[in-house]
Design a protein around this motif. Structure first.
Motif: not given
Ligand code: ISJ
Length: 182
Positions: A11-15
């Protein structure tokens, strides 16, 4: 703990990071949380009896493991990656991933590699030189069911580290009426 890596790291990686002024969060209740310039850990302490940090993993990476965006913010040297879950009374509140350049882990900051379960913010924000900039936010959920994240660069003795925080459902950020205890 691996569920946190499996669930929250992607989730953080595709923010899709946005400047706060590009979003409608300023002046909202959760905006005050997301835009917190001082220690989030210190603020969280006021909303629970027992604040704690669980270390998920910590390892070193070379700059090829960083995004262009991350390299533009903290340089293109090797980094220490620190992943933790911040908890209020045992409830997971934030998944955080911090990139600390090895060039920051020098001099008085060498100890940042041995923090373990001490909150990073307790260590950084006790230093008079500490400051936060380049704050960006992202909704990695949906419009109707938002899940907010923020990323900001911290400076300690003019050396940078990059902190990304994902605010989980139980975090006081989302509570309608967040009354601090202390
Ligand atoms: C930077 C801070 O430290 C918090 C604690 C972290 C840790 O222990 O690794 C990481 C990110 C923050 O949520 C803060 O308190 O603002």
């Amino acid at each position: 703990m691996s569920k946190f890596k499996q669930l929250y790291k992607p989730l953080l990686a595709r923010a899709k990071w946005q400047a706060p002024e590009e979003t409608a969060i300023e002046g909202t209740e959760f905006g005050h949380w997301l835009l917190e310039p001082d220690s989030l850990s210190r603020r969280f302490q006021r909303y629970c009896e027992h604040f704690s940090v669980s270390l998920i993993e910590q390892f070193r990476v070379d700059p090829s493991q960083l995004t262009d965006d991350e390299r533009s913010l903290i340089g293109d040297g090797d980094c220490l990656v620190r992943k933790v879950v911040l908890k209020g009374d045992g409830e997971p509140w934030v998944f955080a991933r911090t990139l600390i350049p090895l060039s920051t882990l020098t001099g008085p900051e060498r100890d940042l590699e041995q923090l373990g379960e001490m909150p990073l913010g307790f260590r950084v924000f006790t230093d008079r030189s500490a400051r936060r900039d380049a704050l960006m936010v992202a909704n990695v959920g949906t419009k109707d069911d938002p899940m907010w994240a923020r990323r900001s660069r911290l400076w300690i003795n003019d050396k940078p580290l990059l902190v990304a925080e994902l605010f989980l459902d139980a975090a006081p950020v989302y509570a309608k009426e967040t009354q601090s205890w202390k």
